[in-house]
Design an enzyme around this catalytic site. Structure first.
Site, PDB file in Angstrom:
ATOM      1  N   SER A  63     -15.846   8.420  51.354  1.00  0.00           N
ATOM      2  CA  SER A  63     -14.989   8.369  52.541  1.00  0.00           C
ATOM      3  C   SER A  63     -13.520   8.437  52.147  1.00  0.00           C
ATOM      4  CB  SER A  63     -15.270   7.154  53.421  1.00  0.00           C
ATOM      5  OG  SER A  63     -14.697   7.381  54.696  1.00  0.00           O
ATOM      6  N   HIS A  68      -0.226   2.273  52.470  1.00  0.00           N
ATOM      7  CA  HIS A  68       1.082   2.511  53.077  1.00  0.00           C
ATOM      8  C   HIS A  68       1.966   1.355  52.618  1.00  0.00           C
ATOM      9  CE1 HIS A  68      -0.834   5.469  55.704  1.00  0.00           C
ATOM     10  NE2 HIS A  68      -1.787   4.557  55.859  1.00  0.00           N
ATOM     11  N   CYS A  83     -19.026   4.962  52.766  1.00  0.00           N
ATOM     12  CA  CYS A  83     -20.326   5.130  53.398  1.00  0.00           C
ATOM     13  C   CYS A  83     -21.406   4.949  52.343  1.00  0.00           C
ATOM     14  CB  CYS A  83     -20.446   6.527  54.003  1.00  0.00           C
ATOM     15  SG  CYS A  83     -19.246   6.843  55.300  1.00  0.00           S
TER      16      CYS A  83
END
EC number: 4.1.1.50
Length: 150
Positions: A63, A68, A83
């Protein structure tokens, strides 16, 4: 439906300005986390903001992982979604914490695709018959009262 994936979001507070603003440092941290957490890196993308801050994204076969950073606030927002059972997002988070050394963290675990049992997915409609009974009872009382008045 069974759980499709594990999604961990982490708010890291009290991180060093220098670490959060150092693109090479963050890239090394993410690459290490991907490798140690048994994930498969497909692509890596980043953007360095001016005067400070950056966003980095690791596209994984399982995935994704993203960071940030807000160096002026000493804050990093981390997102790890995997996943299947192959990857270990908890291990990746632990490694990133070791690199960024936050004073405080807030971790949220989300089970993606977990809708519970089928009955949990059906809308719950609550119907109350009490108001209808009151109307019927009140109407009968009024009729009884009026018939006695004669």
């Amino acid at each position: 439906m069974k759980v499709i994936g594990k999604h961990i979001t982490v708010d890291m507070y009290g991180c060093s300005f220098e670490r959060l603003d150092d693109l090479e440092f963050v890239k090394t941290a993410m690459h290490t986390a991907v490798r140690e957490a048994n994930m498969t890196l497909l692509d890596f993308s980043y953007y360095k903001f001016e005067p400070q801050g950056l966003t980095a994204l690791a596209l994984l076969a399982e995935s994704h992982m993203s960071i940030h950073t807000y160096p002026e606030l000493g804050y990093a927002a981390v997102d790890v979604f995997t996943c299947g059972d192959h990857g270990r997002p908890d291990k990746a988070v632990s490694i990133l914490k070791n690199f960024l050394k936050p004073e405080k963290t807030k971790i949220t675990n989300i089970k993606r695709g977990d809708f519970g049992s089928e009955s949990d997915m059906k809308p719950k409609i609550k119907v109350s018959m009490t108001p209808l009974r009151r109307v019927r009872t009140t109407g009968a009382r009024v009729l009884s009262f009026l018939s006695r008045a004669k």
